[in-house]
Design a protein around this motif. Structure first.
Motif, PDB file in Angstrom:
ATOM      1  N   UNK A 180       0.826  -1.206   0.000  1.00  0.00           N
ATOM      2  CA  UNK A 180       0.000   0.000   0.000  1.00  0.00           C
ATOM      3  C   UNK A 180       0.864   1.262   0.000  1.00  0.00           C
ATOM      4  N   UNK A 181       1.878   1.290   0.861  1.00  0.00           N
ATOM      5  CA  UNK A 181       2.760   2.463   0.954  1.00  0.00           C
ATOM      6  C   UNK A 181       3.625   2.581  -0.300  1.00  0.00           C
ATOM      7  N   UNK A 182       4.051   1.439  -0.834  1.00  0.00           N
ATOM      8  CA  UNK A 182       4.844   1.447  -2.069  1.00  0.00           C
ATOM      9  C   UNK A 182       4.037   2.037  -3.221  1.00  0.00           C
ATOM     10  N   UNK A 183       2.784   1.631  -3.336  1.00  0.00           N
ATOM     11  CA  UNK A 183       1.914   2.122  -4.406  1.00  0.00           C
ATOM     12  C   UNK A 183       1.568   3.600  -4.209  1.00  0.00           C
ATOM     13  N   UNK A 184       1.287   3.980  -2.970  1.00  0.00           N
ATOM     14  CA  UNK A 184       0.884   5.354  -2.665  1.00  0.00           C
ATOM     15  C   UNK A 184       2.008   6.342  -2.934  1.00  0.00           C
ATOM     16  N   UNK A 185       3.247   5.947  -2.596  1.00  0.00           N
ATOM     17  CA  UNK A 185       4.392   6.850  -2.744  1.00  0.00           C
ATOM     18  C   UNK A 185       5.171   6.607  -4.037  1.00  0.00           C
ATOM     19  N   UNK A 186       4.723   5.606  -4.818  1.00  0.00           N
ATOM     20  CA  UNK A 186       5.400   5.247  -6.068  1.00  0.00           C
ATOM     21  C   UNK A 186       6.890   4.989  -5.825  1.00  0.00           C
ATOM     22  N   UNK A 237      13.325  -0.160  -1.516  1.00  0.00           N
ATOM     23  CA  UNK A 237      13.735   1.122  -0.918  1.00  0.00           C
ATOM     24  C   UNK A 237      13.125   1.259   0.472  1.00  0.00           C
ATOM     25  N   UNK A 238      11.854   0.885   0.598  1.00  0.00           N
ATOM     26  CA  UNK A 238      11.177   0.945   1.898  1.00  0.00           C
ATOM     27  C   UNK A 238      11.830  -0.026   2.878  1.00  0.00           C
ATOM     28  N   UNK A 239      12.115  -1.235   2.414  1.00  0.00           N
ATOM     29  CA  UNK A 239      12.751  -2.227   3.286  1.00  0.00           C
ATOM     30  C   UNK A 239      14.122  -1.772   3.767  1.00  0.00           C
ATOM     31  N   UNK A 240      14.870  -1.106   2.875  1.00  0.00           N
ATOM     32  CA  UNK A 240      16.199  -0.640   3.270  1.00  0.00           C
ATOM     33  C   UNK A 240      16.106   0.426   4.364  1.00  0.00           C
ATOM     34  N   UNK A 241      15.136   1.335   4.222  1.00  0.00           N
ATOM     35  CA  UNK A 241      14.949   2.365   5.234  1.00  0.00           C
ATOM     36  C   UNK A 241      14.492   1.750   6.550  1.00  0.00           C
ATOM     37  N   UNK A 242      13.606   0.761   6.466  1.00  0.00           N
ATOM     38  CA  UNK A 242      13.122   0.098   7.671  1.00  0.00           C
ATOM     39  C   UNK A 242      14.241  -0.672   8.377  1.00  0.00           C
ATOM     40  N   UNK A 269       7.567   6.327   8.231  1.00  0.00           N
ATOM     41  CA  UNK A 269       8.660   6.569   7.281  1.00  0.00           C
ATOM     42  C   UNK A 269       8.435   7.833   6.458  1.00  0.00           C
ATOM     43  N   UNK A 270       9.508   8.595   6.280  1.00  0.00           N
ATOM     44  CA  UNK A 270       9.483   9.751   5.388  1.00  0.00           C
ATOM     45  C   UNK A 270      10.229   9.345   4.124  1.00  0.00           C
ATOM     46  N   UNK A 271       9.497   9.196   3.026  1.00  0.00           N
ATOM     47  CA  UNK A 271      10.107   8.695   1.778  1.00  0.00           C
ATOM     48  C   UNK A 271      10.385   9.838   0.800  1.00  0.00           C
TER      49      UNK A 271
END
Length: 235
Positions: free
Chosen positions: A186-192, A197-202, A233-235
């Protein structure tokens, strides 16, 4: 032989970006594709397994010519890593990566036989193997790695090499992992933004190795933290 200490994310990426290591890792990846695993396989786990094998040899034979994996016979390595009947998932990957390495160097090149495997269930200390879900699971016709002792632990698998997607999970953990995956998509789709990238930040936020942030490997408490932190997360 001594067992290498747990590698940090920095250690993993430093080793994997040196010229010699990049060549060897690309050799293993090419062998995976040659063996029919051009998709749906866990590249990071194979790479980590290779590094683990290499570091173990270097610790034990520091300063000696045997520390280079290509100067070792396959049987010598397998005798060391294949000494237990109740191998963990990581130990299975180490054995597979040894076969991948040597098969890629053989003339003519050989196809490597990968999973299915049998590994230890951390819930009941029994074994888990690839088989069909029974009627009670309500997943008709589907296969997965299921605890042979009937403790309800299971995990799905990669279609390319029949290796488990991650660690076994009971019903509660499977629900939590599903929630994590829904949030991630959901967050991947919302923030494109790509999921990696999200996993690395997490992984930085949760102080986990990047390889350990994969949802199929998260424990119950880690899932709760994942759910809590991914929304911040701030992407």
């Amino acid at each position: 032989m001594t067992t290498p200490s747990k590698q940090t994310t920095q250690d993993f990426y430093w080793h994997s970006t040196t010229p010699g290591m990049k060549r060897k890792l690309s050799q293993i990846e090419a062998q995976l594709k040659y063996s029919g695993c051009d998709k749906d396989y866990d590249r990071d786990m194979y790479n980590q397994a290779y590094l683990s094998v290499l570091l173990t040899l270097k610790q034990e034979f520091k300063g000696k010519p045997q520390c280079r994996i290509n100067n070792w016979e396959r049987s010598s390595l397998l005798n060391y890593f294949d000494s237990k009947n109740d191998k963990t998932l990581t130990e299975h990957y180490r054995i597979l990566v040894i076969n991948l390495f040597f098969d890629s160097e053989s003339t003519p090149r050989k196809r490597t036989t990968l999973g299915p495997i049998i590994f230890r269930c951390h819930y009941c200390d029994g074994t888990a193997s690839l088989k069909k879900f029974d009627v009670l699971n309500r997943r008709f016709g589907k296969y997965g790695y299921i605890c042979d002792s009937g403790c309800d632990a299971s995990v799905s698998f990669h279609k390319g090499d029949s290796m488990p997607m991650g660690s076994l999970a009971n019903k509660e953990l499977r629900i939590l992992r599903s929630q994590c995956m829904t949030l991630l998509k959901e967050i991947s789709r919302k923030n494109q933004v790509n999921e990696s990238v999200i996993n690395r930040k997490l992984s930085e936020t949760l102080h986990l190795n990047y390889l350990d942030i994969k949802i199929a490997r998260l424990a119950e408490e880690q899932c709760h933290t994942f759910i809590r932190e991914i929304t911040k997360l701030v992407l």
